[in-house]
Enzyme design. Structure first.
Site, PDB file in Angstrom:
ATOM      1  N   SER A 146     -19.326 -10.410  21.493  1.00 24.50           N
ATOM      2  CA  SER A 146     -18.773  -9.922  22.763  1.00 24.50           C
ATOM      3  C   SER A 146     -19.688 -10.275  23.934  1.00 24.50           C
ATOM      4  O   SER A 146     -19.220 -10.634  25.018  1.00 24.50           O
ATOM      5  CB  SER A 146     -18.625  -8.397  22.711  1.00 24.50           C
ATOM      6  OG  SER A 146     -17.884  -8.012  21.589  1.00 24.50           O
TER       7      SER A 146
ATOM      8  N   SER B 244     -13.287 -20.008  12.998  1.00 32.15           N
ATOM      9  CA  SER B 244     -12.078 -20.381  12.252  1.00 32.15           C
ATOM     10  C   SER B 244     -11.936 -21.901  12.179  1.00 32.15           C
ATOM     11  O   SER B 244     -12.189 -22.598  13.169  1.00 32.15           O
ATOM     12  CB  SER B 244     -10.837 -19.811  12.944  1.00 32.15           C
ATOM     13  OG  SER B 244     -10.941 -18.417  13.055  1.00 32.15           O
TER      14      SER B 244
ATOM     15  N   ARG C 274      15.815   1.624  -1.701  1.00 38.34           N
ATOM     16  CA  ARG C 274      14.996   2.504  -2.553  1.00 38.34           C
ATOM     17  C   ARG C 274      15.401   3.966  -2.341  1.00 38.34           C
ATOM     18  O   ARG C 274      15.498   4.425  -1.201  1.00 38.34           O
ATOM     19  CB  ARG C 274      13.524   2.310  -2.179  1.00 38.34           C
ATOM     20  CG  ARG C 274      12.562   3.244  -2.841  1.00 38.34           C
ATOM     21  CD  ARG C 274      12.171   2.763  -4.211  1.00 38.34           C
ATOM     22  NE  ARG C 274      11.204   3.649  -4.832  1.00 38.34           N
ATOM     23  CZ  ARG C 274      10.703   3.456  -6.037  1.00 38.34           C
ATOM     24  NH1 ARG C 274      11.075   2.398  -6.750  1.00 38.34           N
ATOM     25  NH2 ARG C 274       9.831   4.295  -6.542  1.00 38.34           N
TER      26      ARG C 274
ATOM     27  N   PHE D  95      15.791   9.656   5.388  1.00 38.25           N
ATOM     28  CA  PHE D  95      14.868  10.725   5.818  1.00 38.25           C
ATOM     29  C   PHE D  95      14.553  10.531   7.300  1.00 38.25           C
ATOM     30  O   PHE D  95      14.067   9.467   7.720  1.00 38.25           O
ATOM     31  CB  PHE D  95      13.574  10.694   4.996  1.00 38.25           C
ATOM     32  CG  PHE D  95      13.784  11.075   3.556  1.00 38.25           C
ATOM     33  CD1 PHE D  95      14.054  12.401   3.213  1.00 38.25           C
ATOM     34  CD2 PHE D  95      13.732  10.126   2.549  1.00 38.25           C
ATOM     35  CE1 PHE D  95      14.265  12.757   1.883  1.00 38.25           C
ATOM     36  CE2 PHE D  95      13.942  10.472   1.226  1.00 38.25           C
ATOM     37  CZ  PHE D  95      14.213  11.788   0.888  1.00 38.25           C
TER      38      PHE D  95
ATOM     39  N   ARG E 132       3.365   2.340   4.015  1.00 44.73           N
ATOM     40  CA  ARG E 132       3.476   3.637   3.328  1.00 44.73           C
ATOM     41  C   ARG E 132       4.909   3.916   2.884  1.00 44.73           C
ATOM     42  O   ARG E 132       5.137   4.398   1.773  1.00 44.73           O
ATOM     43  CB  ARG E 132       2.947   4.756   4.230  1.00 44.73           C
ATOM     44  CG  ARG E 132       2.507   5.978   3.441  1.00 44.73           C
ATOM     45  CD  ARG E 132       1.824   7.026   4.272  1.00 44.73           C
ATOM     46  NE  ARG E 132       2.612   7.418   5.422  1.00 44.73           N
ATOM     47  CZ  ARG E 132       2.424   6.938   6.662  1.00 44.73           C
ATOM     48  NH1 ARG E 132       1.462   6.078   6.914  1.00 44.73           N
ATOM     49  NH2 ARG E 132       3.191   7.327   7.648  1.00 44.73           N
TER      50      ARG E 132
ATOM     51  N   ALA F 233       3.995   2.510  -3.647  1.00 46.94           N
ATOM     52  CA  ALA F 233       2.935   1.777  -4.347  1.00 46.94           C
ATOM     53  C   ALA F 233       3.226   0.283  -4.404  1.00 46.94           C
ATOM     54  O   ALA F 233       2.309  -0.539  -4.482  1.00 46.94           O
ATOM     55  CB  ALA F 233       2.766   2.330  -5.756  1.00 46.94           C
TER      56      ALA F 233
ATOM     57  N   GLU G 155     -10.957 -13.773  19.181  1.00 44.99           N
ATOM     58  CA  GLU G 155     -10.651 -14.134  20.578  1.00 44.99           C
ATOM     59  C   GLU G 155     -10.894 -12.952  21.526  1.00 44.99           C
ATOM     60  O   GLU G 155     -10.279 -12.838  22.574  1.00 44.99           O
ATOM     61  CB  GLU G 155      -9.222 -14.679  20.736  1.00 44.99           C
ATOM     62  CG  GLU G 155      -8.859 -15.793  19.751  1.00 44.99           C
ATOM     63  CD  GLU G 155      -9.249 -17.204  20.185  1.00 44.99           C
ATOM     64  OE1 GLU G 155      -9.884 -17.347  21.247  1.00 44.99           O
ATOM     65  OE2 GLU G 155      -8.928 -18.156  19.443  1.00 44.99           O
TER      66      GLU G 155
HETATM   67  C1  LIG Z   1     -11.003 -13.520  11.583  1.00 40.80           C
HETATM   68  C2  LIG Z   1     -11.903 -13.872  12.718  1.00 40.80           C
HETATM   69  C3  LIG Z   1     -11.864 -15.161  13.227  1.00 40.80           C
HETATM   70  C4  LIG Z   1     -12.741 -15.522  14.256  1.00 40.80           C
HETATM   71  N1  LIG Z   1     -12.705 -16.809  14.724  1.00 40.80           N
HETATM   72  C5  LIG Z   1     -13.582 -17.181  15.696  1.00 40.80           C
HETATM   73  C6  LIG Z   1     -13.602 -18.524  16.173  1.00 40.80           C
HETATM   74  O1  LIG Z   1     -12.816 -19.377  15.725  1.00 40.80           O
HETATM   75  N2  LIG Z   1     -14.502 -18.860  17.124  1.00 40.80           N
HETATM   76  C7  LIG Z   1     -15.390 -17.953  17.640  1.00 40.80           C
HETATM   77  O2  LIG Z   1     -16.184 -18.317  18.506  1.00 40.80           O
HETATM   78  N3  LIG Z   1     -15.405 -16.668  17.192  1.00 40.80           N
HETATM   79  C8  LIG Z   1     -14.524 -16.268  16.243  1.00 40.80           C
HETATM   80  N4  LIG Z   1     -14.520 -14.973  15.788  1.00 40.80           N
HETATM   81  C9  LIG Z   1     -15.523 -14.052  16.284  1.00 40.80           C
HETATM   82  C10 LIG Z   1     -14.992 -13.122  17.367  1.00 40.80           C
HETATM   83  O3  LIG Z   1     -14.806 -13.817  18.572  1.00 40.80           O
HETATM   84  C11 LIG Z   1     -16.030 -11.999  17.506  1.00 40.80           C
HETATM   85  O4  LIG Z   1     -15.957 -11.238  16.312  1.00 40.80           O
HETATM   86  C12 LIG Z   1     -15.779 -11.107  18.714  1.00 40.80           C
HETATM   87  O5  LIG Z   1     -16.039 -11.781  19.915  1.00 40.80           O
HETATM   88  C13 LIG Z   1     -16.663  -9.844  18.656  1.00 40.80           C
HETATM   89  O6  LIG Z   1     -17.993 -10.199  18.465  1.00 40.80           O
HETATM   90  P1  LIG Z   1     -18.849  -9.556  17.262  1.00 40.80           P
HETATM   91  O7  LIG Z   1     -18.075  -9.664  16.009  1.00 40.80           O
HETATM   92  O8  LIG Z   1     -20.197 -10.153  17.324  1.00 40.80           O
HETATM   93  O9  LIG Z   1     -18.913  -8.027  17.614  1.00 40.80           O
HETATM   94  P2  LIG Z   1     -19.958  -7.322  18.610  1.00 40.80           P
HETATM   95  O10 LIG Z   1     -20.011  -8.027  19.888  1.00 40.80           O
HETATM   96  O11 LIG Z   1     -21.214  -7.090  17.862  1.00 40.80           O
HETATM   97  O12 LIG Z   1     -19.218  -5.947  18.830  1.00 40.80           O
HETATM   98  C14 LIG Z   1     -18.950  -5.056  17.734  1.00 40.80           C
HETATM   99  C15 LIG Z   1     -18.114  -3.918  18.250  1.00 40.80           C
HETATM  100  O13 LIG Z   1     -18.859  -3.193  19.237  1.00 40.80           O
HETATM  101  C16 LIG Z   1     -17.983  -2.676  20.219  1.00 40.80           C
HETATM  102  N5  LIG Z   1     -18.366  -3.210  21.544  1.00 40.80           N
HETATM  103  C17 LIG Z   1     -19.035  -4.355  21.823  1.00 40.80           C
HETATM  104  N6  LIG Z   1     -19.213  -4.499  23.142  1.00 40.80           N
HETATM  105  C18 LIG Z   1     -18.656  -3.417  23.726  1.00 40.80           C
HETATM  106  C19 LIG Z   1     -18.523  -2.967  25.076  1.00 40.80           C
HETATM  107  N7  LIG Z   1     -18.992  -3.683  26.095  1.00 40.80           N
HETATM  108  N8  LIG Z   1     -17.876  -1.801  25.303  1.00 40.80           N
HETATM  109  C20 LIG Z   1     -17.377  -1.066  24.267  1.00 40.80           C
HETATM  110  N9  LIG Z   1     -17.487  -1.437  22.977  1.00 40.80           N
HETATM  111  C21 LIG Z   1     -18.110  -2.586  22.708  1.00 40.80           C
HETATM  112  C22 LIG Z   1     -16.571  -3.114  19.807  1.00 40.80           C
HETATM  113  O14 LIG Z   1     -15.974  -2.108  19.018  1.00 40.80           O
HETATM  114  C23 LIG Z   1     -16.825  -4.330  18.955  1.00 40.80           C
HETATM  115  O15 LIG Z   1     -15.770  -4.585  18.030  1.00 40.80           O
HETATM  116  C24 LIG Z   1     -13.647 -14.574  14.784  1.00 40.80           C
HETATM  117  C25 LIG Z   1     -13.659 -13.271  14.282  1.00 40.80           C
HETATM  118  C26 LIG Z   1     -12.799 -12.924  13.260  1.00 40.80           C
HETATM  119  C27 LIG Z   1     -12.848 -11.521  12.726  1.00 40.80           C
END
Ligand SMILES: Cc1cc2nc3c(=O)[nH]c(=O)nc-3n(C[C@H](O)[C@H](O)[C@H](O)COP(=O)(O)OP(=O)(O)OC[C@H]3O[C@@H](n4cnc5c(N)ncnc54)[C@H](O)[C@@H]3O)c2cc1C
Length: 400
Positions: A135, A161, A277, A287, A352, A356, A379
């Site tokens: 992030s 990805s 079902r 229901f 749900r 099962a 993203e």
């Molecule tokens: C299936 C999948 C595919 C992906 N594909 C790509 C890709 O192709 N290219 C790429 O570059 N990245 C990819 N990502 C990574 C994705 O962009 C990051 O997971 C995302 O940007 C979040 O970064 P992080 O996982 O490091 O979480 P962190 O930044 O560590 O954050 C963890 C959590 O902390 C909280 N948080 C963080 N900052 C804040 C804030 N300012 N305020 C409040 N809460 C906050 C949120 O709950 C967040 O989910 C992919 C991720 C997944 C799961």
């Protein structure tokens, strides 16, 4: 402002072509995507023949030059056939970031790479995330230094990805728009975007065993003195962060649509099941407790669907120079946030009602729930969507 909820005849005709392909070739094989952790080549080749990978790419470079709404119509049919979302990821990431790459890429880049991307011979992904920074994009460490007419890149990208597909599966490979620092002292203004082919010398990679949407790979790659020609720089030096934010808007709008359509399709499947079902002497669909849940989820999914198309409409207006960039970002963030939160609640309940039987690896509703969970983060995390909306509603001075 005029309102029109109709698709054009061309869009409906295209929908029918994609639907026919999807029902015949995609839907029967989605369990195989999960089990083999890949999408069969015949499906990628079939979609490529239908020009699906070039829908928004410029005609000058072999694309169809169509708009994001038309791209959305194709995405709808892909998701309806494949609730694992593997193909949706393949399509929407390439469509979003391929468009951005073409828009900001050099003539040479467009001629060498976009012409192949448009024909589905090469796949384009995105790499901003690193092991220590997702992030907080400014926390990335990867960097590039200029040497003559090349840049030398070093660093590591994580949770990315499509590495395997770009490296091994597409006939001409593929690569990722990779965000690195060219000047760390300038923070966001010191970041630059490069197209990094995954077959470049100096790239090593590792794949994760993902929780859902297993047909499209997810992993890390390291860059050790990777030599990239300056023509593969996407946009000016120092503009990478801003170009990435624009690309995220595209991806978020498509993600919103995929989640809304996936939810609607899952509700249809669950509705069919509960009509057949029986429990306590009557169909489960009788229901009222279940009916009300289903109706609420349907209403929210319909709202999410319309907001997703509003986001795609905003992207189209931006391409025509008729809407402000920040307005687009706000709508796309809202669309992603609403569609993903709606999808998770609806799919959980739909699972749900199916009892099962839902708790198996073949149940499409369960597969969809695992897939949409990825959009808590992919993203852009949901909290980041809320920060964007709050920033645009309240003003930047209220956000750190
Ligand atoms: C299936 C999948 C595919 C992906 N594909 C790509 C890709 O192709 N290219 C790429 O570059 N990245 C990819 N990502 C990574 C994705 O962009 C990051 O997971 C995302 O940007 C979040 O970064 P992080 O996982 O490091 O979480 P962190 O930044 O560590 O954050 C963890 C959590 O902390 C909280 N948080 C963080 N900052 C804040 C804030 N300012 N305020 C409040 N809460 C906050 C949120 O709950 C967040 O989910 C992919 C991720 C997944 C799961």
């Amino acid at each position: 402002m005029p309102w029109d909820f109709e698709f054009t005849k061309e869009q409906e005709d295209l929908r029918m072509v994609i639907r026919e392909f999807a029902e015949k070739h995609i839907a029967p094989r989605i369990i195989e995507f999960e089990e083999k952790r890949m999408i069969p080549n015949e499906i990628i080749e079939g979609l490529a023949k239908l020009d699906v990978f070039g829908v928004v790419l410029p005609e000058k470079y072999g694309g169809l030059g169509l708009d994001p709404i038309t791209a959305g119509v194709i995405l709808e049919e892909i998701v309806r056939a494949d609730l694992t979302f593997s193909l949706a990821v393949a399509y929407l990431v390439h469509t979003s970031w391929g468009y951005i790459a073409s828009k900001y890429g050099s003539e040479k880049f467009n001629e060498e790479i976009i012409t192949k991307a448009a024909k589905g011979r090469l796949w384009i992904g995105i790499a901003t995330t690193e092991p220590q920074a997702g992030s907080d994009v400014a926390g990335i460490k990867s960097e590039a230094r200029k040497e003559g007419s090349y840049y030398i890149l070093n660093g590591e990208k994580a949770y990315i990805s499509g590495i395997r597909e770009a490296r091994e599966q597409f006939p001409d490979g593929g690569g990722h728009l990779t965000l690195v620092y060219t000047d760390k002292t300038k923070k966001h203004r010191g970041m630059t975007f490069f197209y990094v082919p995954m077959r470049s010398p100096g790239i090593t990679y590792r794949l994760e065993k993902e929780f859902g949407r297993k047909g499209w790979s997810f992993g890390s790659f390291a860059m050790e003195n990777v030599k990239i020609p300056e023509e593969y720089r996407i946009g000016e030096e120092g503009r990478g962060f801003y170009i990435a934010m624009e690309g995220f808007d595209h991806a978020r709008a498509y993600i919103a649509l995929a989640n809304a359509v996936g939810t609607k399709r899952a509700l249809e499947i669950a509705a069919e099941y509960i009509k057949q079902r029986t429990a306590f002497g009557q169909p489960i669909a009788k229901f009222e407790g279940v009916q009300f849940q289903l109706a609420q989820h349907w209403a929210e999914a319909e709202a999410a669907y319309n907001l997703a198309y509003k986001a795609l409409w905003a992207l189209k207006k931006e391409m025509e120079g008729k809407i402000n960039r920040f307005e687009v970002t706000k709508i796309c963030a809202a669309a992603k946030y609403f569609a993903v939160t709606t999808a998770k609640k609806a799919l959980d309940d739909a699972m749900r009602w199916m009892g099962a039987y839902a708790y198996t690896e073949e149940n499409p509703v369960a597969l969809a729930l695992k897939a949409v969970k990825s959009y808590d983060w992919a993203e852009g995390a949901l909290e980041i969507m809320l920060l964007i909306i709050a920033r645009e509603v309240l003003g930047r001075e209220f956000i750190r």
